[in-house]
Structure formats: structure tokens, C-alpha cells
Write a protein that holds these residues in place. Structure first.
Motif, short mmCIF file in Angstrom:
data_model
loop_
_atom_site.label_atom_id
_atom_site.label_comp_id
_atom_site.label_asym_id
_atom_site.label_seq_id
_atom_site.Cartn_x
_atom_site.Cartn_y
_atom_site.Cartn_z
N THR A 108 0.82 -1.22 0.00
CA THR A 108 0.00 0.00 0.00
C THR A 108 0.85 1.27 0.00
N ALA A 109 1.85 1.33 0.87
CA ALA A 109 2.67 2.54 0.96
C ALA A 109 3.41 2.80 -0.36
N LEU A 110 3.92 1.74 -0.95
CA LEU A 110 4.63 1.87 -2.22
C LEU A 110 3.70 2.36 -3.32
N LYS A 111 2.51 1.80 -3.35
CA LYS A 111 1.57 2.18 -4.41
C LYS A 111 1.06 3.61 -4.21
N GLN A 112 0.92 4.04 -2.96
CA GLN A 112 0.55 5.45 -2.74
C GLN A 112 1.65 6.37 -3.23
N ALA A 113 2.89 6.01 -2.91
CA ALA A 113 4.01 6.83 -3.40
C ALA A 113 4.03 6.84 -4.93
N ALA A 114 3.76 5.68 -5.53
CA ALA A 114 3.74 5.60 -6.99
C ALA A 114 2.62 6.47 -7.57
N ALA A 115 1.46 6.45 -6.92
CA ALA A 115 0.34 7.27 -7.39
C ALA A 115 0.69 8.76 -7.33
N ARG A 116 1.38 9.16 -6.26
CA ARG A 116 1.79 10.58 -6.16
C ARG A 116 2.78 10.94 -7.26
N ARG B 227 -15.17 14.83 -2.43
CA ARG B 227 -14.90 13.46 -1.97
C ARG B 227 -15.98 12.49 -2.46
N ARG B 228 -17.23 12.94 -2.44
CA ARG B 228 -18.32 12.07 -2.89
C ARG B 228 -18.11 11.68 -4.37
N LEU B 229 -17.78 12.67 -5.18
CA LEU B 229 -17.56 12.39 -6.60
C LEU B 229 -16.38 11.44 -6.79
N TRP B 230 -15.34 11.66 -6.02
CA TRP B 230 -14.14 10.81 -6.12
C TRP B 230 -14.49 9.37 -5.75
N ASN B 231 -15.20 9.20 -4.65
CA ASN B 231 -15.59 7.85 -4.24
C ASN B 231 -16.46 7.18 -5.30
N ALA B 232 -17.38 7.95 -5.87
CA ALA B 232 -18.28 7.38 -6.88
C ALA B 232 -17.51 7.00 -8.14
N GLY C 70 -9.24 2.59 2.48
CA GLY C 70 -8.27 3.23 3.36
C GLY C 70 -7.24 4.01 2.58
N SER C 71 -6.73 3.40 1.52
CA SER C 71 -5.71 4.04 0.71
C SER C 71 -6.29 5.27 0.00
N ARG C 72 -7.51 5.13 -0.51
CA ARG C 72 -8.12 6.27 -1.18
C ARG C 72 -8.38 7.41 -0.19
N ASN C 73 -8.85 7.07 1.00
CA ASN C 73 -9.10 8.10 2.00
C ASN C 73 -7.83 8.86 2.36
N ALA C 74 -6.73 8.15 2.51
CA ALA C 74 -5.47 8.81 2.85
C ALA C 74 -5.10 9.81 1.76
N MET C 75 -5.27 9.40 0.51
CA MET C 75 -4.93 10.29 -0.59
C MET C 75 -5.90 11.48 -0.67
N GLN C 76 -7.17 11.23 -0.37
CA GLN C 76 -8.14 12.33 -0.35
C GLN C 76 -7.78 13.35 0.72
N GLU C 77 -7.40 12.88 1.90
CA GLU C 77 -7.00 13.82 2.96
C GLU C 77 -5.90 14.73 2.47
N SER C 78 -4.92 14.13 1.83
CA SER C 78 -3.78 14.90 1.35
C SER C 78 -4.21 15.89 0.26
N TRP C 79 -5.05 15.44 -0.66
CA TRP C 79 -5.56 16.34 -1.71
C TRP C 79 -6.35 17.50 -1.11
N MET C 80 -7.26 17.22 -0.19
CA MET C 80 -8.12 18.27 0.33
C MET C 80 -7.30 19.29 1.14
#
Lengths: 418, 418
Positions: free
Chosen positions: A211-219, B310-315, B334-344
């Protein structure tokens, strides 16, 4: 971008006629066209390449093919030659002799004519033979600094930057290859992936589940697509660099796009790292010594890039050319230095992240590198690849706490496990 | 982008003929063309605007002028109508009734025909009159979320994003206005700057000498030009929003460009803040109550934007449409939520920084806002402006440690110093 209707594939005689019809090119070759030696040397997948020798000099002719060279059924658009020519023209005023001169571009044929590079060899092959090129690392570092600084908003009005953004945003066929093969496929099950199986099956699955690697890759993927800092070469691996002991030339800019500067640096550094990790697989004797030489070159690429980029920025500040970080807002050396520190840290961070992704995709993805592929034994190759993958993971996941490329190199495990 | 050779400036009779020649538009108006009421309502600097009323309905006609409306000698290219039409077409499928319908675009005349907005009023004027619009803040927050999400790489293949990047990278005349007037001029001596002099002379000089502020401004300028996250309106101030108690419409997208999402949010929030700080200058009685209402609206713009994005992203994650943050790399909530936090967090940070710059340029730069300009007394206006500038500086320099827009609003000094 050309008139596809008038396109024909040039064979040896076609190349001869093409050059004979262009007096300036014919004069460079000298003598009668019938006496020119025309030799096809195509070895990539996407283009025909010919070297032509006359009594006065040599030329290189490169033409886009409408299909993958070894598979006429796999169709490709021709426009990559247009983007390669546009890239060469954009960077030529800034990089001196580090790029071969573009002498002619014929849009209807998607055909470039460049100066011939002899006796230069492809850097990747030189590295496999453990040759040392004293100027290579500093030449490449300076090349990236000069090409990228000059085409960034630091040096240009935003209108000129946006013109290039608009132009290279059309280079979508080759950018799609990068998006899929570098930024996505190695992290999922994908039909084009391959690796040293079954020895790497477990690590490939681990990476797909990391997961951590793929998040870094996504960024990193987001930064690649969403940060048009400067005009990039876009494919700056060790097969795009030709060298002698005295000279370095960067070729094959057909993947050019506006993107983050760290991408060009990261690809180049990754390919040096892949060579470094491949060394024990070829001949244990002397491997450590050559690895130390490569590690020093990697540090040099960065330090020369860093120094040259700052030098250009300081010099440009006097005439306030750019709309990004304009002198009006950064009056005073202290303020400019603070912003430079932040920029260089950012580019360094990008370099490490992109390098990690390039290493992973060259081991688990579609396109591999000869440095590793030429290791005959699966066991030996896999051992080298496992070390490279562990290093790549650190580049992606631990880079912000790593102390930088120098510290990472000093901590590397460099030999085959005994 | 049109055929300038066939361009003519439409007057009232020209507008009548233009609509009469288009059966679908004539049918919307109803009755005979001679009976239509054509009224010129131009009040911007760059365009002619006409409202046309027939027995069945109304239309709005907007045409680019080749010169500043009040100064025929100040020439301007016409193509902004092309970009406004392109923006409207791009966001229409995603924003529902929050954008007026574009009914016709005539490239040769650089002329748009839209649905007429009645009885909507311009939000800025409503705010000056202390009207409350219950849906405005959430409508604008949702509009930005929908327009920006749909045009970002989160929702689209990179090829579609790059097509828009290439298209809107040509909107350079209006982008140059933003680069100069928002991101540069207020921080240097510039001929177009003006302010409430001499009362603000000192603070204007302080800002021109404020190293930390100018570094923050330089970083925001870099983000504006170098982060094509999504298609932006580009000029989303309170004069670009038309409201009733029940409805909200976003107009005037001619500054559209691919840029950082926080820019649209920041401009809108800044103009709400300018209205907030102007209130004590108009009528002390009731000012604090209305300021509290505006502050609540600012929080709502952000919270609704955040929730909707966030709603649109999840959908969208279900069908894996985008090349940025692709589902393949962010499998699992979980991974998507972490990335959303960072984006927002990133978008929120951009919003605050851009809001600070918009506030400063509306007080010290070329184009001011009626909220403050309509305060007759220089002393009173300057007192309001000083508070706004102090808040703007915090937005730029202290935003990362601020606790966010809600905390900043609760700490604000909201009344005239007594």
C-alpha cells in the motif's frame, strides 16, 4: 504535423535520393550520391535509422514507421518524429554540443537528418563493458540543467511556456506508453508484465500488495502528468546517451513533454543504478570497483545539475525574464537563495521517486534493460534484481528521510549475498 | 477560433437580426422580432451585453469587443468569447442549473447567446445591500467541486486532460492580466496600482518590502501557472455569481484555464472576505450580524466543496476512469481516503493563499471592488482596508499553522477600531 498522404517508407535507395535532393546535406557528405555508403542500423522498435557515409562526412537519417518495426500489424501514429524535431529545436540553443545537430526535418516523411555520431557508443553498452567515461555524468547533469532551465517559467514569459505546453500536450501516444508502462502496469496484474519467473513471483506480488509503495507511486504519477515545469526529454535512459571518453551526446527525444524536471534526472539515475546492481551478475572480479565508479557518477549527475541550474538562475535574475519566481518578488540574493533551496530539494525528491519507479518497471514491467537481461543465469539475475528492487522501494517510500542520493548510495548493499 | 475578417460589432438592431436569423433562438423569444425589447446592459470593460425580451421568454447576448469598451484605442483580441464558450460547454454536463445554458456560439462574431437570468442579481451588489442568500454558499461550493472534479485527471484519461490543457493554454491574453494584476503588480511599484492614498501609503510600502509575504506570493504564482489540476473558471469573484433566494448561477468564464482548484475557491472566498471587512464602513448598526452571516457562508463554501469533491471521487473510483490516482494503485477505501485527505489539505492551503493575494490586489492593485469603493469616507474605507490587508497577510504567510479557514475567521478582528 505532416501530410500522411505523401508518406513513404524510405529504404536505402530512398535515403540516398532523399539526401541527394537536399544540396546542403549532399555537400556535407561530399562526392557523388552513388558513392555514399548507406547502412541501416535500426535497433529500436519504432523507427528506421540509417547511417550514411560520404567522402567528406557522415549523416544519420531517422524516420518514424507506421507500425512496430518487427511487427507490421501493430500500428503506430507517425507524429513522434515531429515531437523529436520540436524538442531538438527547442533545446539546441541551450545545450551546445551535448545534442547532435538537427540538419533537416521533412514533415511529409516524418524524417529527421542529424549529424552522425562516430565513434560514439551507446552508454548502456559501454556500462555493460565496464568502460569509464570521465565526462559523461557531468555532461548529462549540465544538459538537463540547461535544457530544463531554459524551457521553464524561470527563464521565459508564461506565454512561451504555455505555447510549449500546448504543443507537447499533443504527444499523447508516447506519453500513454509512459503512463501505462512506468506508472501503472508494474503495480497491477497486466498482460505485458514479465519478470524472472518463478524466482521473482513473490516480490512482484509483494509490490502489487504494498500500500505505501503504491501510494508513493500514485503521487509520482500525478506529478508526472500535473507539473509542467520544463520541457523534458522524457526517455533519458542510458540507451539515449552516446559517449566517447571526450564527448557525450543526448539523442532520441521523441517522448518529449512538459513535465517535472526530476523525471529526466530520475530516469537517467535509475538506469545507472540498474547497471550498478547488474555488475556482480556479469563478473564478480572487479564488480565492486566498477560499482563504486557508477555510484560516484550518480552523485556527479546531481551535483553538476544542481550547480549549473543555480548558476543559470542567478544569471537570469539580472534580466528578469521569467514569470515564475519573478525578480520583482524575490529581490535580494537571500530571498532568491531560499527559493532555490526549496526548488532543488523538490527536484531532488522527484528524481529519487521517479528513479524508483523506473527501476521497478525495468524489472517487473514490459521493457527490460540489457544490463540485467544479458545475465545468463536466472538465479544470478534474480539476485541482482532483488537488490535493485529493494533499493527502488527505498527511493519511493523512504526518500524524504533518506538524506539524499549520496547517503542512499553509501548505505546500499552492493554485492551478491554470499 | 473564428474568422476575424467577418466580425462586426452588434448594436441593438444587429442583435435583433442575429437572433431572428436563428430559428431556435427566435422561438424561445416568441412573437415577431420587431416586438422584442433589446436592452444593452454592458457593465464590464471587455464586452457588449444585451438582454432581449420576447413574449415567450428572454435571452442574453454577449459579444467580445476588439477594444476596451470605454476606450476604443485600447485594443484587445476577440478570442475570449471562444474560451468562455469552451468553458461553458466543458462544465455544463456536470454542474446542472448552476451555469446558464449556452444556446448558441457564433465564432465569426465572437458572440454567445445564453439563457437570460431574471430576477437574479449580481451577488456583489446583494452583499453590499446585506441580503442573505440561503443557497449561495453551498451552490458555489458544489459548483466548483463538480466542474473541477469532472475536468481533472481523477475523472478523465490524461489524453482528455491534455486536450483541455492544450486548448486553454491559448487563453493567454486574459491569463496575462491575472499574472500581472494578481501575482505581480501589487508587490512592486507599478503604474496601474492605486489605493486609498495617502492613508495606505505606508502599508503599501510595507507589503512591497515584506520578504516573507513576497516569497509566499511567488510560490502561489508558480502554483497558478504550473499546476493544471482541473479546468478553472479563472475569475470567480462575487461579480461572476448571480443569485436569488432560491438559485445561484455562475457566469463570465472567459478567464478559463487549467489550473489549481484552490484558485477558484480562493477568489470566491476572498471576495466574500472583502465584503465582510467592508461592512462596518457602510453602517455600523447590523454590521457585526451580517459579518457573522458572511463568515458562516465562507465556511460553508469550503465544507460543501470538500464533501462533494470526496463524494464524486468515491463514486468515480468504481469505474476507474482517471489516470491520476488510478484505482489500480489505490485499491481499498483506506488508501483512497489517505490520498483524499492529502488532496483536500492541499486544495485548502491553495485556497487560503490565493484568497490572500486576491484581497491584496483588490486594495492595492488596479481593479478594486465596489464593496469597498462605495464607502465614501477615505478614513472609514482605509480602516476597513487595513483590517482586510492584515487578514490577507495571515492567509499568505501563516496559513499552514492557522488551523484552517474556520479558525482564521474566528480569530479575525471584525469591527472598526474604536
Amino acid at each position: 504535423m505532416g501530410e500522411p498522404g505523401s508518406y513513404v517508407e524510405l529504404d536505402q535507395e530512398g535515403v540516398r535520393r532523399h539526401l541527394a535532393a537536399r544540396p546542403a546535406l549532399a555537400a556535407r557528405l561530399g562526392g557523388a550520391p552513388g558513392d555514399w555508403a548507406v547502412r541501416e542500423v535500426s535497433d529500436g522498435n519504432l523507427n528506421s535509422v540509417f547511417l550514411v557515409e560520404g567522402q567528406a562526412g557522415g549523416l544519420c537519417v531517422k524516420q518514424s514507421l507506421p507500425h512496430v518495426r518487427v511487427d507490421p500489424a501493430w500500428k503506430l501514429p507517425l507524429d513522434r518524429a515531429f515531437f523529436e524535431a520540436a524538442y531538438m529545436r527547442a533545446v539546441a540553443p541551450h545545450v551546445g554540443s551535448a545534442a547532435p545537430a538537427l540538419l533537416d526535418y521533412e514533415p511529409a516523411l516524418f524524417c529527421l537528418v542529424m549529424e552522425s555520431l562516430t565513434p560514439h557508443v551507446i552508454l548502456r553498452r559501454g556500462l555493460i563493458e565496464r568502460a569509464e567515461y570521465p565526462r559523461m555524468a557531468s555532461d548529462v547533469g549540465a544538459y538537463v540543467a540547461r535544457a530544463c532551465f531554459a524551457t521553464s517559467g524561470l527563464a521565459r514569459r508564461f506565454e512561451a511556456v504555455m505555447d510549449d505546453i500546448a504543443l507537447f500536450a499533443r504527444n499523447q501516444t508516447l506519453t500513454r506508453i509512459t503512463v501505462d508502462l512506468v506508472f501503472t502496469d508494474p503495480y497491477r496484474i497486466a498482460p505485458r508484465n514479465r519478470w524472472t519467473a518463478p524466482l521473482l513471483d513473490t516480490v512482484a506480488a509483494d509490490i502489487r500488495g504494498d500500500t505505501a509503495l503504491k501510494q508513493a507511486a500514485a503521487r509520482m504519477g500525478e506529478r508526472f502528468l500535473g507539473r509542467p515545469q520544463a520541457l523534458l526529454h522524457g526517455d533519458l535512459h542510458s540507451g539515449s546517451v552516446m559517449v566517447t571518453a571526450e564527448e557525450t551526446r543526448i539523442i532520441d527525444g521523441e517522448f518529449a513533454l512538459m513535465g517535472p524536471i526530476g523525471f529526466d534526472l530520475g530516469l537517467f539515475v535509475a538506469n545507472l543504478l540498474l547497471s550498478l546492481f547488474s555488475q556482480p551478475g556479469h563478473d564478480e572480479a572487479g564488480a565492486a570497483t566498477y560499482q563504486a565508479w557508477i555510484a560516484a557518477q550518480i552523485e556527479t549527475v546531481w551535483t553538476v545539475f544542481d550547480r549549473e541550474f543555480r548558476r543559470l538562475w542567478n544569471a537570469a535574475s539580472a534580466n528578469a525574464a521569467g514569470d515564475v519566481m519573478p525578480s520583482a518578488l524575490l529581490a535580494g540574493e537571500g530571498s532568491r537563495n531560499a527559493m532555490q533551496e526549496s526548488w532543488m530539494a523538490d527536484i531532488h525528491d522527484d528524481m529519487l521517486g521517479f528513479a524508483g519507479m523506473e527501476m521497478i518497471r525495468r524489472i517487473l514491467g514490459f521493457a527490460h534493460v540489457l544490463d540485467l537481461e544479458s545475465i545468463g543465469s536466472d538465479d544470478t539475475r534474480a539476485a541482482c534484481e532483488l537488490q535493485a528492487l529493494a533499493f527502488a522501494r527505498r527511493l519511493l517510500v523512504e526518500r524524504s528521510a533518506s538524506g539524499g542520493i549520496g547517503a542512499l548510495l553509501r548505505q546500499r548493499a552492493g554485492r551478491l549475498p554470499s
